[in-house]
Design an enzyme around this catalytic site. Structure first.
Site, PDB file in Angstrom:
ATOM      1  N   CYS A 195       0.830  -1.192   0.000  1.00  0.00           N
ATOM      2  CA  CYS A 195       0.000   0.000   0.000  1.00  0.00           C
ATOM      3  C   CYS A 195       0.874   1.254   0.000  1.00  0.00           C
ATOM      4  O   CYS A 195       1.842   1.316   0.741  1.00  0.00           O
ATOM      5  CB  CYS A 195      -0.896  -0.024   1.227  1.00  0.00           C
ATOM      6  SG  CYS A 195      -2.078   1.325   1.308  1.00  0.00           S
ATOM      7  N   PRO A 196       0.573   2.227  -0.833  1.00  0.00           N
ATOM      8  CA  PRO A 196      -0.596   2.362  -1.713  1.00  0.00           C
ATOM      9  C   PRO A 196      -0.342   1.958  -3.162  1.00  0.00           C
ATOM     10  O   PRO A 196      -1.174   2.189  -4.026  1.00  0.00           O
ATOM     11  CB  PRO A 196      -0.881   3.860  -1.646  1.00  0.00           C
ATOM     12  CG  PRO A 196       0.497   4.465  -1.619  1.00  0.00           C
ATOM     13  CD  PRO A 196       1.319   3.494  -0.765  1.00  0.00           C
TER      14      PRO A 196
END
Length: 81
Positions: free
Chosen positions: A18-19
């Site tokens: 992430c992200p």
């Protein structure tokens, strides 16, 4: 599950956390035609909720399915506009 969809492109974001799976998915969706389906392959378990949340909050995309495998999470996103 991919047999259900006519996959236009496969995006491999395995190893990214992430992200980045969402960032790269958005970029790849921008590059396909309306109506086409993008298959996203990820190893980050958080991609299940991250891509779902992104698709729910983003106009022009539809999350068709998510498949949780042993080591790979598959996401199928259609560009709708």
């Amino acid at each position: 599950m991919s047999a259900e969809f006519d996959i236009a492109e496969t995006l491999d974001v395995k190893g990214a956390s992430c992200p980045m799976p969402v960032v790269k998915t958005k970029s790849a969706v921008d590059d396909i035609e309306v109506g086409q389906v993008l298959e996203v392959l990820a190893t980050d378990s958080g991609s299940m909720s991250d891509i779902q949340g992104w698709a729910d909050g983003t106009a022009g995309v539809e999350l068709l399915d998510q498949v949780e495998g042993d080591d790979v999470f598959k996401h199928y996103v259609r560009k709708t506009e």
